[in-house]
Design an enzyme around this catalytic site. Structure first.
Site, short mmCIF file in Angstrom:
data_model
loop_
_atom_site.label_atom_id
_atom_site.label_comp_id
_atom_site.label_asym_id
_atom_site.label_seq_id
_atom_site.Cartn_x
_atom_site.Cartn_y
_atom_site.Cartn_z
N ASP A 261 -89.43 -34.87 61.91
CA ASP A 261 -88.44 -34.66 62.99
C ASP A 261 -89.06 -33.91 64.16
OD1 ASP A 261 -88.39 -32.47 61.26
OD2 ASP A 261 -86.53 -31.75 62.18
N ASP B 46 -87.52 -17.86 64.51
CA ASP B 46 -87.72 -17.01 63.32
C ASP B 46 -89.16 -16.53 63.15
OD1 ASP B 46 -88.43 -19.62 62.71
OD2 ASP B 46 -87.18 -19.79 60.92
N ASP C 244 -88.25 -31.72 67.57
CA ASP C 244 -87.27 -30.96 68.34
C ASP C 244 -87.83 -30.68 69.73
OD1 ASP C 244 -85.56 -30.84 66.17
OD2 ASP C 244 -86.57 -29.07 65.36
P1 ATP Z 1 -89.30 -28.51 59.13
O1 ATP Z 1 -90.56 -29.17 59.52
O2 ATP Z 1 -89.27 -28.26 57.68
O3 ATP Z 1 -88.09 -29.19 59.67
P2 ATP Z 1 -88.82 -26.55 61.15
O4 ATP Z 1 -89.59 -25.33 61.51
O5 ATP Z 1 -88.83 -27.66 62.15
O6 ATP Z 1 -89.34 -27.03 59.76
P3 ATP Z 1 -85.99 -26.64 61.44
O7 ATP Z 1 -84.93 -26.15 60.51
O8 ATP Z 1 -86.07 -28.06 61.78
O9 ATP Z 1 -87.35 -26.10 60.84
O10 ATP Z 1 -85.83 -25.76 62.77
C1 ATP Z 1 -86.50 -26.07 63.98
C2 ATP Z 1 -86.93 -24.78 64.69
O11 ATP Z 1 -85.77 -24.02 65.01
C3 ATP Z 1 -87.78 -23.85 63.83
O12 ATP Z 1 -89.13 -24.20 63.90
C4 ATP Z 1 -87.50 -22.50 64.47
O13 ATP Z 1 -88.22 -22.33 65.65
C5 ATP Z 1 -86.02 -22.63 64.85
N1 ATP Z 1 -85.13 -22.13 63.78
C6 ATP Z 1 -84.58 -22.86 62.79
N2 ATP Z 1 -83.82 -22.10 61.99
C7 ATP Z 1 -83.89 -20.85 62.49
C8 ATP Z 1 -83.30 -19.62 62.13
N3 ATP Z 1 -82.52 -19.52 61.06
N4 ATP Z 1 -83.59 -18.53 62.89
C9 ATP Z 1 -84.37 -18.64 63.98
N5 ATP Z 1 -84.96 -19.77 64.36
C10 ATP Z 1 -84.72 -20.87 63.65
MG MG Z 2 -87.70 -29.46 61.98
#
Ligand code: ATP
Ligand code: MG
Length: 450
Positions: A79, A153, A81
């Protein structure tokens, strides 16, 4: 005059709040295109389309979060973002195929085919509304790129790939932490875990997924504050669960959750079962999680129902045993135990109704497959959940649990209709009255093969 005074005052408060998060509000480190390994071929064509269109229309547009982290680590993200200074309505104006979602955080979702690209406007964390325990209740305040980085985070999740010049913007030292393999919190860990206790699970998840270490100052507050996970809504925990167990590192995540004594916040019944009856429960879970990881590695699907079925199977058996000791008939005890265990589990994790039904089907099939007769064998084969039920039976068989017909069914499923007619004739020999009686007696017991 008074208005100006109030404006100055609120600006001063905001500045102070920002400095409280960052002791060192340094300028970002910018890594130019030639010095990092991010190639556009690793970014989905749809995410690129969104980035370019935002940029062409004069907005800042960055790929952020997991996608940047994964590409830097040589992996292939699923995914993508995007972060921008365009407001959700402005994003919507640029894309016909766009929907604005969310109440707490308003986000734009841009659809191309069945792929969704999430586009979030830069947000500031400093004006968030907090609950008594420090949990963030609302923080939908737009901000600058720098503020957006501060509210994320971990440092490894706050890297921004700039579509304007293909550089990576890093306010937090995330590039170094990626190189060193460290999960480091942005800001004060205790405050950030209180704001959102799910970050405790996220820290575990990234350690397991990336094989990274926790920064030195993380473990103590995680242990101290893990009980705040009780305050997280069951719907949010279900979402997080998918990420914990369905991104290819389920076994490592489970082992780490157990090591950190956090499993009970997600699966209290499983944890108490592990304490009382550790061996078969742990073995079955490990077996199923291994299978889940393998399936995902081969690009096959994996259903959450299967995982829940495994995590709660022995809790159901134990409960069925109690019910049957109280005088319930065996199958009644089993069905009532299923309902009771799922009711208790869904208070913690909001398992959707449909998934609950699948879990019950898998459990019920354990009983039905083991009590199969010649005349109902074909009917069972056409059961919607036959494959899942059989896979579960096979997993139980693999760990040495008392099963009679795992081999029979495994063969039966592979044969042609004609061959099945012959194969099914073996059933009476396999399942004579005595064996049937043994199975009934063992309902709810964790019988191990000698
Ligand atoms: P993955 O590859 O497993 O999806 P990810 O880091 O992209 O990991 P996501 O849950 O998709 O995780 O979240 C996207 C981004 O949003 C994270 O990389 C982080 O920067 C931010 N984020 C997500 N959840 C939180 C949180 N609980 N607190 C602060 N920032 C967050
Ligand atoms: Mg993600």
């Amino acid at each position: 005059m008074i208005r100006k005074l109030i404006k100055n005052l609120s600006q001063a408060i905001r500045k102070q709040a920002k400095q409280a998060i960052s002791q060192d509000p340094a300028l970002p480190v910018i890594t130019p295109r030639s010095e990092h390994g991010i190639s556009r071929s690793e970014i989905s064509e749809y995410a690129l389309k969104v980035l370019y269109r935002l940029h062409k229309n004069g907005y800042a547009a960055y790929l952020v979060g997991g996608a940047v982290r994964e590409i830097l680590l040589g992996k292939h993200p699923k995914d993508f973002d995007i972060s921008t200074d365009a407001k959700p309505e402005q994003v919507k104006r640029l894309f016909r195929n766009c929907r604005i979602i969310g109440r707490r955080f308003r986000l734009a979702h841009v659809f191309f085919g069945d792929e969704v690209t999430e586009v979030a406007t830069f947000r500031a964390a400093s004006e968030a509304v907090h609950s008594e325990s420090g949990m963030v209740m609302a923080d939908n305040v737009f901000g600058t790129l720098e503020e957006d980085a501060f509210r994320r985070d971990f440092t490894i999740n706050a890297l921004y790939y700039n579509i304007a010049d293909f550089s990576v913007v890093d306010f937090m030292g995330g590039m170094q932490d990626i190189k060193d393999g460290i999960v480091r919190m942005i800001g004060e860990p205790e405050i950030r875990f209180r704001e959102d206790p799910v970050r405790i699970l996220r820290a575990v998840r990234f350690c397991a997924k990336l094989n990274f270490k926790l920064a030195d100052n993380l473990l103590a507050p995680m242990q101290e504050l893990k009980c705040l996970l009780h305050n997280v809504s069951s719907a949010r925990l279900y979402q997080e669960l998918a990420k914990l167990f369905f991104t290819g590192h389920a076994l490592d995540t489970y082992l780490l959750l157990k090591k950190q004594e956090m499993l009970g916040f997600l699966f209290p019944l499983t944890e108490s079962n592990l304490v009382q009856n550790s061996y078969p429960t742990d073995k079955l879970i490990v077996q199923i999680l291994k299978d889940t990881d393998e399936r995902l590695a081969q690009n096959k699907t994996a259903t959450p129902a299967f995982l829940f079925a495994a995590l709660l199977w022995h809790a159901v058996c134990e409960r069925a045993k109690i019910f049957s000791q109280k005088g319930k008939r065996p199958h009644e005890a089993l069905f009532d135990a299923q309902d009771a265990i799922l009711t208790e589990q869904t208070k913690v994790i909001g398992i959707p109704k449909m998934t609950q039904q699948t879990i019950k089907d898998i459990w019920s099939l354990q009983w039905r497959l083991e009590k199969a007769y010649q005349r109902n064998a074909f009917k069972l084969l056409s059961h919607l959940r036959f494959r899942a039920g059989l896979d579960f039976l096979i997993a139980r068989n693999k760990i040495g649990e008392y099963t009679l017909l795992a081999d029979f069914w495994q063969k039966f499923a592979l044969l042609s209709d004609h061959e099945r007619l012959e194969h099914v004739k073996k059933l009476p020999k396999l399942l004579n009255k005595k064996q049937d009686a043994i199975y009934l007696k063992n309902l709810g017991l964790l019988n191990q093969k000698k």
